[in-house]
Structures are given as structure tokens and as C-alpha cells.
Design a protein around this motif. Structure first.
Motif, PDB file in Angstrom:
ATOM      1  N   UNK A 144      55.861 -49.025  62.358  1.00  0.00           N
ATOM      2  CA  UNK A 144      57.175 -48.396  62.445  1.00  0.00           C
ATOM      3  C   UNK A 144      57.638 -48.436  63.885  1.00  0.00           C
ATOM      4  N   UNK A 145      58.947 -48.575  64.054  1.00  0.00           N
ATOM      5  CA  UNK A 145      59.462 -48.725  65.393  1.00  0.00           C
ATOM      6  C   UNK A 145      60.830 -48.113  65.578  1.00  0.00           C
ATOM      7  N   UNK A 146      60.913 -47.057  66.382  1.00  0.00           N
ATOM      8  CA  UNK A 146      62.218 -46.524  66.747  1.00  0.00           C
ATOM      9  C   UNK A 146      62.875 -47.419  67.799  1.00  0.00           C
ATOM     10  N   UNK A 254      55.071 -36.879  62.372  1.00  0.00           N
ATOM     11  CA  UNK A 254      55.163 -36.498  60.961  1.00  0.00           C
ATOM     12  C   UNK A 254      55.478 -37.700  60.080  1.00  0.00           C
ATOM     13  N   UNK A 255      56.465 -38.494  60.510  1.00  0.00           N
ATOM     14  CA  UNK A 255      56.875 -39.647  59.716  1.00  0.00           C
ATOM     15  C   UNK A 255      55.781 -40.702  59.672  1.00  0.00           C
ATOM     16  N   UNK A 256      55.144 -40.953  60.807  1.00  0.00           N
ATOM     17  CA  UNK A 256      54.038 -41.907  60.844  1.00  0.00           C
ATOM     18  C   UNK A 256      52.908 -41.458  59.915  1.00  0.00           C
ATOM     19  N   UNK A 260      51.466 -43.362  56.697  1.00  0.00           N
ATOM     20  CA  UNK A 260      50.037 -43.665  56.644  1.00  0.00           C
ATOM     21  C   UNK A 260      49.442 -43.254  55.299  1.00  0.00           C
ATOM     22  N   UNK A 261      49.910 -42.132  54.743  1.00  0.00           N
ATOM     23  CA  UNK A 261      49.453 -41.713  53.419  1.00  0.00           C
ATOM     24  C   UNK A 261      49.955 -42.657  52.333  1.00  0.00           C
ATOM     25  N   UNK A 270      50.854 -48.641  63.545  1.00  0.00           N
ATOM     26  CA  UNK A 270      51.271 -49.359  64.744  1.00  0.00           C
ATOM     27  C   UNK A 270      52.717 -49.010  65.071  1.00  0.00           C
ATOM     28  N   UNK A 271      52.919 -48.474  66.284  1.00  0.00           N
ATOM     29  CA  UNK A 271      54.251 -48.140  66.773  1.00  0.00           C
ATOM     30  C   UNK A 271      54.728 -49.290  67.647  1.00  0.00           C
TER      31      UNK A 271
END
Length: 341
Positions: A144-146, A254-256, A260-261, A270-271
Motif C-alpha cells: 500500500x502506498x499513500x 490501522x489500514x495496513x 494484512x488480515x 510493504x509501504x
């Protein structure tokens, strides 16, 4: 939908690769199966009306090499012959690119599929670990990437292939949990009545949070850019900016953890992207990891999952290059996403 074996059709070299985001487009050429990509050319999307014009100026006008094929990763869902980008006015039209750019074979992927491919292509020297245990080699992973928006993709290993799972996970709902959240969240700008991940976890999202914190406390909010806010927060010179970045990091954790779940990411989370790279000190302060692991009844499981920040500035291009050199290593579904002249 084709089987994994149906995706083993190679592309003709030289192959143009492109990572097209909301703000920047990055292009390179892979000359043959043994070559590293050529020096990347990076342009701002706002400077060109179309992707065809950008390719002409950034690649074709600068090189005598004429690519036969292209693998393009775009920031938006790939659907149909006219592909709109989520945070950019470009519309990718592969059939028109045959004539305009001289290509004969075009594959278009989601930009976070490319980021997922990069996770396999990159070594640990291009990653900064943020807690957790040892990754399981062939277990699920999530990226995920902001950035201009919030990109999300999964990566699963099956039938001896790494298979990227694209989606629009950045648009999932995100909500308050703590008493302080309930003070701040009412001031966060909504999109059609709701707060999605992108309203917080991207560049404009950080500005959104900063303004919300200031409004909640009746304080001024002089900063207008993500860089100003992160700079003041990391330097600890502005309490509102500090809280905004802390809230950003907590919500990212929280979102990561949620993702992951979903993907049971024992292989790692991985960010990626410039924002994650710039805020590594904040990610290491503890509230990211605490929020990531706070997933009862699975907190013990979450503590084992490693999180990494990808530090390579052109990770997606390396992922695309790995795919372009040998598509058969990856279970990338190209049905409806490959055009041949």
C-alpha cells in the motif's frame, strides 16, 4: 479468464515500460531479456495533454530505439479500451497508441500491480523494516502506498507463480476509534458523505487531517502542502502538524493491519511511495506498529508480520522490467488488458 499458463506469451523487445501516477509519469526501455531498464525519464502529467504526447517527448524524441511493445502501469482501474486515471485527466487509449506511438503490443496494468511485482524484484537492501518477525518466503503479501491517492494491491503465490491482485482498496471506509478521533473526524472533509482511506492517507489527506486538527482546537492552520506539514512535524516545531502526522501514521497502521488480515500477509506488508519514504522516522516512533497490531483477537499473529518501507525511488519500474523480461514468472492476467495491432 485465462489460466496462468495462458499468460506466458512473451512480448517483443525493445519494450517500453511506464509507471503513470496522478502527478508523475516515469518511462524507460528494456532492450532485451538480459538488460536492465534504460535511464528513466520522468515527466509531470500536468505538462502534457495525453500519455501519447508524454511518451513522444520523454522517450521517442530522446532515443533512436523504437520500442515494439509496452507494459504500462496506470493509477486507476483497467477496464475497456479507454482507461481513465483516478487522479489525472489522461485517458489511456491503447488502440490509438498503435498509430500515435508506433507500438504493436500493449499491456496495461494497475499501478499497484507494478508495485506488487516490485516486491518480488527488489532485495532487502531497498527496504527499511518497521518491526515484526521474519517473513515466510511464499506467503501472501500486501502493498500500500499513500501518494497522490492511496494505492493497494495484494500478492499471492500459487502454481509456482507470483500473482498480483489489483484493486481499489484505498477507497475503503475509515473511521474514528479513540475519543480524540471523535473530536477530529467530524472536521475531516468528506467525499459524497463518507471518509475513505484516500481522504486521510495521501498527500491531500494529510492536509485534510492537519486542517481538521486545527479546527477541532480552534487553532490556525498556516501550512498548505504535505511537505510543509511533514517538515514541521518531524522537526517538532508545530504541535498541530505533529498531531496531524501522528494521526496519519496511526490511520496508516490501522489500514495496513486490516489489509494484512485480508491477505494473511505472513510474507510482509510493504509501504511504498515518496510519502512513506519521507516519514520513516515517524513510522518508527511506535504508534504505527501499535495500531497495526491492535487487531484483537489476532494481535499475536499481527506481531509476527513484518512491515517494510520500500526505499527504492523507482520500484514500480523495476517491477515492470522484471515482468517485461520474463512474463512467465508472474501470474498476471492479461485478458482484456492486452492489445495487439
Amino acid at each position: 479468464m485465462p489460466s496462468v499458463s495462458d499468460t506466458d506469451t512473451s512480448l517483443r523487445f525493445p519494450i517500453l515500460i511506464g509507471d503513470i501516477g496522478g502527478t508523475n509519469a516515469r518511462f524507460s526501455i528494456v532492450l532485451d531479456a538480459n538488460s536492465e531498464p534504460t535511464e528513466p525519464q520522468i515527466v509531470q502529467t500536468a505538462n502534457f495533454n495525453t500519455i501519447d504526447e508524454a511518451i513522444q517527448a520523454a522517450v521517442l524524441d530522446r532515443s533512436s530505439v523504437r520500442p515494439n511493445s509496452a507494459v504500462l502501469a496506470v493509477a486507476g482501474p483497467v477496464d475497456g479500451d479507454e482507461i481513465e486515471l483516478t487522479n489525472c485527466p489522461w485517458v489511456v487509449k491503447p488502440k490509438q497508441m498503435f498509430a500515435n506511438v508506433g507500438l504493436s503490443d500493449i499491456v496495461v496494468l494497475n499501478d499497484f500491480e507494478a508495485q506488487a511485482l516490485a516486491v518480488v524484484a527488489l532485495g532487502e537492501e531497498h527496504m527499511e523494516k518497521i518491526g515484526g518477525g521474519t517473513p515466510e518466503p511464499n506467503a501472501g503479501r500486501v502493498v500500500l502506498g499513500p501518494g497522490t491517492g492511496l494505492g493497494v494491491a495484494g500478492l499471492v503465490h500459487a502454481l509456482h507463480h507470483w500473482i498480483p491482485v489489483p484493486g481499489e482498496g484505498g477507497h475503503m471506509d475509515i473511521g474514528p476509534r479513540t475519543p480524540r478521533d471523535f473530536e477530529v473526524f467530524p472536521h475531516i472533509e468528506k467525499l459524497e458523505g463518507r471518509i475513505s482511506g484516500e481522504q486521510i492517507l495521501c498527500g491531500r489527506g494529510l492536509v485534510n487531517v492537519y486542517r481538521a486538527v486545527a479546527k477541532a482546537d480552534g487553532k490556525p492552520a498556516p501550512f498548505t502542502t504535505p511537505a510543509e506539514i511533514t517538515g514541521a512535524a518531524l522537526a517538532k516545531t508545530d504541535p498541530v502538524a505533529q498531531e496531524a502526522l501522528e494521526t496519519f501514521v496511526t490511520c496508516l497502521g490501522r489500514t495496513a493491519g486490516d489489509l494484512a488480515l485480508v491477505f494473511m500477509s505472513r510474507g510482509g506488508v510493504f509501504l511504498t511511495g515518496g510519502i512513506a519514504q519521507k516519514i520513516v522516522p515517524a513510522l518508527k516512533e511506535g504508534n504505527f506498529r501499535a495500531a497495526f497490531e491492535d487487531k484483537a483477537p489476532h494481535s499475536a499473529l499481527m506481531r509476527t508480520m513484518p512491515v517494510y518501507v520500500i526505499t527504492h525511488p523507482l520500484a514500480a519500474l523495476l517491477g515492470l522490467a522484471a515482468y517485461a523480461r520474463n512474463p512467465s514468472l508472474f501470474g498476471v492476467q492479461t485478458a482484456g488488458r492486452r492489445w495487439q495491432a
